[in-house]
Scaffold this active site. Structure first.
Site, PDB file in Angstrom:
ATOM      1  N   ARG A  36     -40.902  -7.257   5.530  1.00 38.85           N
ATOM      2  CA  ARG A  36     -39.482  -7.192   5.150  1.00 38.85           C
ATOM      3  C   ARG A  36     -38.724  -8.490   5.411  1.00 38.85           C
ATOM      4  O   ARG A  36     -37.497  -8.500   5.475  1.00 38.85           O
ATOM      5  CB  ARG A  36     -38.809  -6.021   5.867  1.00 38.85           C
ATOM      6  CG  ARG A  36     -39.504  -4.695   5.573  1.00 38.85           C
ATOM      7  CD  ARG A  36     -38.787  -3.498   6.146  1.00 38.85           C
ATOM      8  NE  ARG A  36     -39.560  -2.279   5.966  1.00 38.85           N
ATOM      9  CZ  ARG A  36     -39.628  -1.579   4.842  1.00 38.85           C
ATOM     10  NH1 ARG A  36     -38.949  -1.981   3.783  1.00 38.85           N
ATOM     11  NH2 ARG A  36     -40.361  -0.481   4.755  1.00 38.85           N
ATOM     12  N   HIS A  66     -51.451  -7.105   1.432  1.00 39.59           N
ATOM     13  CA  HIS A  66     -50.324  -6.597   0.640  1.00 39.59           C
ATOM     14  C   HIS A  66     -49.160  -7.553   0.852  1.00 39.59           C
ATOM     15  O   HIS A  66     -48.756  -7.808   1.984  1.00 39.59           O
ATOM     16  CB  HIS A  66     -49.932  -5.183   1.066  1.00 39.59           C
ATOM     17  CG  HIS A  66     -49.070  -4.484   0.056  1.00 39.59           C
ATOM     18  ND1 HIS A  66     -47.823  -4.956  -0.318  1.00 39.59           N
ATOM     19  CD2 HIS A  66     -49.269  -3.361  -0.682  1.00 39.59           C
ATOM     20  CE1 HIS A  66     -47.305  -4.153  -1.225  1.00 39.59           C
ATOM     21  NE2 HIS A  66     -48.168  -3.185  -1.479  1.00 39.59           N
ATOM     22  N   TYR A  69     -42.435  -6.986   0.680  1.00 38.71           N
ATOM     23  CA  TYR A  69     -41.690  -6.146  -0.264  1.00 38.71           C
ATOM     24  C   TYR A  69     -40.577  -6.902  -0.991  1.00 38.71           C
ATOM     25  O   TYR A  69     -40.054  -6.409  -1.985  1.00 38.71           O
ATOM     26  CB  TYR A  69     -41.078  -4.960   0.474  1.00 38.71           C
ATOM     27  CG  TYR A  69     -42.089  -4.023   1.101  1.00 38.71           C
ATOM     28  CD1 TYR A  69     -43.199  -3.578   0.388  1.00 38.71           C
ATOM     29  CD2 TYR A  69     -41.938  -3.579   2.408  1.00 38.71           C
ATOM     30  CE1 TYR A  69     -44.122  -2.722   0.952  1.00 38.71           C
ATOM     31  CE2 TYR A  69     -42.854  -2.713   2.986  1.00 38.71           C
ATOM     32  CZ  TYR A  69     -43.950  -2.291   2.250  1.00 38.71           C
ATOM     33  OH  TYR A  69     -44.862  -1.446   2.830  1.00 38.71           O
ATOM     34  N   HIS A 106     -46.039  -5.936  -5.542  1.00 35.73           N
ATOM     35  CA  HIS A 106     -45.135  -5.248  -6.458  1.00 35.73           C
ATOM     36  C   HIS A 106     -44.395  -6.307  -7.263  1.00 35.73           C
ATOM     37  O   HIS A 106     -43.872  -7.280  -6.697  1.00 35.73           O
ATOM     38  CB  HIS A 106     -44.112  -4.408  -5.687  1.00 35.73           C
ATOM     39  CG  HIS A 106     -44.734  -3.381  -4.791  1.00 35.73           C
ATOM     40  ND1 HIS A 106     -44.066  -2.835  -3.721  1.00 35.73           N
ATOM     41  CD2 HIS A 106     -45.951  -2.795  -4.797  1.00 35.73           C
ATOM     42  CE1 HIS A 106     -44.845  -1.961  -3.104  1.00 35.73           C
ATOM     43  NE2 HIS A 106     -45.990  -1.929  -3.737  1.00 35.73           N
ATOM     44  N   GLU A 142     -49.741  -4.416  -8.813  1.00 37.95           N
ATOM     45  CA  GLU A 142     -49.761  -2.976  -8.541  1.00 37.95           C
ATOM     46  C   GLU A 142     -48.791  -2.272  -9.479  1.00 37.95           C
ATOM     47  O   GLU A 142     -47.657  -2.735  -9.668  1.00 37.95           O
ATOM     48  CB  GLU A 142     -49.354  -2.708  -7.091  1.00 37.95           C
ATOM     49  CG  GLU A 142     -49.279  -1.235  -6.751  1.00 37.95           C
ATOM     50  CD  GLU A 142     -48.888  -0.967  -5.305  1.00 37.95           C
ATOM     51  OE1 GLU A 142     -48.594   0.208  -4.985  1.00 37.95           O
ATOM     52  OE2 GLU A 142     -48.876  -1.923  -4.497  1.00 37.95           O
ATOM     53  N   ASP A 175     -52.022   2.590  -7.984  1.00 42.39           N
ATOM     54  CA  ASP A 175     -51.533   3.506  -6.956  1.00 42.39           C
ATOM     55  C   ASP A 175     -51.447   4.902  -7.565  1.00 42.39           C
ATOM     56  O   ASP A 175     -50.746   5.109  -8.559  1.00 42.39           O
ATOM     57  CB  ASP A 175     -50.160   3.053  -6.461  1.00 42.39           C
ATOM     58  CG  ASP A 175     -49.656   3.862  -5.279  1.00 42.39           C
ATOM     59  OD1 ASP A 175     -49.529   5.101  -5.417  1.00 42.39           O
ATOM     60  OD2 ASP A 175     -49.361   3.268  -4.235  1.00 42.39           O
ATOM     61  N   HIS A 178     -47.896   6.403  -7.655  1.00 39.71           N
ATOM     62  CA  HIS A 178     -47.057   5.727  -8.639  1.00 39.71           C
ATOM     63  C   HIS A 178     -47.411   6.163 -10.054  1.00 39.71           C
ATOM     64  O   HIS A 178     -46.528   6.349 -10.898  1.00 39.71           O
ATOM     65  CB  HIS A 178     -47.200   4.208  -8.503  1.00 39.71           C
ATOM     66  CG  HIS A 178     -46.751   3.662  -7.189  1.00 39.71           C
ATOM     67  ND1 HIS A 178     -46.868   2.335  -6.840  1.00 39.71           N
ATOM     68  CD2 HIS A 178     -46.169   4.271  -6.116  1.00 39.71           C
ATOM     69  CE1 HIS A 178     -46.395   2.141  -5.619  1.00 39.71           C
ATOM     70  NE2 HIS A 178     -45.970   3.310  -5.161  1.00 39.71           N
ATOM     71  N   HIS A 212     -54.801   2.470  -4.507  1.00 39.55           N
ATOM     72  CA  HIS A 212     -53.999   2.975  -3.399  1.00 39.55           C
ATOM     73  C   HIS A 212     -54.032   4.496  -3.500  1.00 39.55           C
ATOM     74  O   HIS A 212     -53.492   5.071  -4.449  1.00 39.55           O
ATOM     75  CB  HIS A 212     -52.561   2.464  -3.476  1.00 39.55           C
ATOM     76  CG  HIS A 212     -52.410   1.056  -3.013  1.00 39.55           C
ATOM     77  ND1 HIS A 212     -51.276   0.313  -3.253  1.00 39.55           N
ATOM     78  CD2 HIS A 212     -53.237   0.255  -2.284  1.00 39.55           C
ATOM     79  CE1 HIS A 212     -51.421  -0.886  -2.709  1.00 39.55           C
ATOM     80  NE2 HIS A 212     -52.613  -0.933  -2.122  1.00 39.55           N
ATOM     81  N   ASP A 225     -40.849   6.782  -5.837  1.00 39.58           N
ATOM     82  CA  ASP A 225     -41.955   6.278  -5.024  1.00 39.58           C
ATOM     83  C   ASP A 225     -41.890   6.888  -3.622  1.00 39.58           C
ATOM     84  O   ASP A 225     -41.201   6.372  -2.744  1.00 39.58           O
ATOM     85  CB  ASP A 225     -41.858   4.746  -4.954  1.00 39.58           C
ATOM     86  CG  ASP A 225     -42.982   4.108  -4.156  1.00 39.58           C
ATOM     87  OD1 ASP A 225     -43.777   4.843  -3.547  1.00 39.58           O
ATOM     88  OD2 ASP A 225     -43.057   2.867  -4.134  1.00 39.58           O
ATOM     89  N   HIS A 227     -44.756   8.596  -0.911  1.00 42.89           N
ATOM     90  CA  HIS A 227     -46.143   8.958  -0.636  1.00 42.89           C
ATOM     91  C   HIS A 227     -46.244  10.165   0.291  1.00 42.89           C
ATOM     92  O   HIS A 227     -45.411  10.362   1.173  1.00 42.89           O
ATOM     93  CB  HIS A 227     -46.877   7.777   0.006  1.00 42.89           C
ATOM     94  CG  HIS A 227     -46.919   6.551  -0.842  1.00 42.89           C
ATOM     95  ND1 HIS A 227     -47.569   5.393  -0.464  1.00 42.89           N
ATOM     96  CD2 HIS A 227     -46.390   6.288  -2.067  1.00 42.89           C
ATOM     97  CE1 HIS A 227     -47.436   4.480  -1.408  1.00 42.89           C
ATOM     98  NE2 HIS A 227     -46.716   4.995  -2.387  1.00 42.89           N
ATOM     99  N   GLU A 257     -52.324   4.706   1.878  1.00 42.61           N
ATOM    100  CA  GLU A 257     -50.986   4.248   2.276  1.00 42.61           C
ATOM    101  C   GLU A 257     -50.103   5.468   2.576  1.00 42.61           C
ATOM    102  O   GLU A 257     -48.935   5.494   2.245  1.00 42.61           O
ATOM    103  CB  GLU A 257     -50.347   3.425   1.159  1.00 42.61           C
ATOM    104  CG  GLU A 257     -50.979   2.089   0.898  1.00 42.61           C
ATOM    105  CD  GLU A 257     -50.232   1.330  -0.173  1.00 42.61           C
ATOM    106  OE1 GLU A 257     -50.157   0.105  -0.073  1.00 42.61           O
ATOM    107  OE2 GLU A 257     -49.712   1.956  -1.127  1.00 42.61           O
TER     108      GLU A 257
END
Length: 285
Positions: A36, A66, A69, A106, A142, A175, A178, A212, A225, A227, A257
């Site tokens: 982040r 990964h 974000y 992403h 992704e 994913d 997703h 994912h 989104d 999970h 994830e």
């Protein structure tokens, strides 16, 4: 079929391999900086050596990073776009140093400009990242759930970016949550067959390098989104039976994830569910 998870690097990057072994993971995904924030510190040589030695000793050769974000190919300001480019480049260079397969990221939001409105910008940015990156590492798009103005929720958008770049190390991570949220029916055998036929037509099955594995807290086509643990969401265990049985996924690592049973992220319990399905389906470990 290798089954693994996103694991924490708290205490040092090499600790991720220790945690992967503890849960029985055969493949791993990690962040190499705070997900982040923009800050990125070069990885010391002793850490690189420790990570590579532990991964080799553990027999874990499917390692993915990964990206943070904050990355967005559709960023509306030059500053945000430049930071996104640097973040991806830093991660790709780190992937080369640590012998990771690639960097999953992403694509971000178009902020109301539409996919076509940010297309050229996205291609230029990815091209610059690739030019500054080791060729052995895959820059891996992704698919998104379609939330807000996020791009790359459709195979056609991902395919257009890949065709424009024509780079052998641009690949795709699918994913499952997703896909489900974006309206791709991956929960039934016939539906998944149609989905993967479209994927092959728009992108090419040979470009799929990771999955994912996530159940969904939200219903089919929700574009949200969120999970859920494997078998506890709107997709359910049968969806993962269908997905894992499809030949397109036979040699592709699955990376959890999920929130985990205790809310601390991917765990042995969820990994054991996938392993149980793999054994039930008679798939090679």
């Amino acid at each position: 079929m290798k089954l693994g998870a996103h694991v924490s690097t708290s205490g040092g990057l090499d600790k991720a391999i220790d945690r992967a072994q503890e849960m029985g993971a055969e493949a791993v995904q990690i962040f190499v900086s705070s997900p982040r924030g923009w800050a990125f510190k070069p990885i010391p040589e002793n850490v690189v050596t420790a990570f590579r030695e532990k991964a080799e000793a553990a027999g874990i050769d499917s390692v993915f990073f990964h990206a943070i974000y904050l990355v967005s190919l559709g960023a509306p300001t030059e500053d945000h776009l430049a930071k996104s480019e640097k973040a991806l480049t830093d991660y790709m260079q780190a992937a080369g140093a640590l012998s990771a397969t690639g960097v999953i990221f992403h694509a971000g939001s178009h902020k109301g400009a539409g996919f076509e409105g940010v297309f050229d910008q996205a291609v230029r940015t990815m091209d610059r990242v690739l030019s500054a990156s080791p060729q052995e590492a895959c820059l891996t798009l992704e698919n998104s759930a379609g939330m807000g103005d996020h791009i790359c929720s459709s195979f056609s958008e991902i395919g257009k970016l890949m065709k424009a770049l024509e780079a052998p190390n641009v690949r795709v991570c699918l994913d499952t949550q997703h896909l489900f949220a974006a309206g791709y029916d991956v929960a039934t055998r016939d539906g998944l067959e149609r989905v993967m036929e479209e994927f092959d037509r728009e992108i090419g099955l040979n470009n799929l390098v990771a999955v994912h594995a996530n159940d969904s807290k939200t219903p089919f086509g929700s574009a949200v989104d969120r999970h859920e643990n494997i078998g506890q969401g709107h997709m359910g265990l049968d969806a993962f039976r269908v997905i894992m049985a499809h030949p397109a996924f036979r040699d592709v690592p699955f990376l959890l994830e999920v929130p985990g049973e205790d809310g601390d992220g991917p765990d042995k319990a969820n990994l054991d569910v996938l392993k149980g399905l793999r054994e039930e389906l008679g798939l090679p470990a």
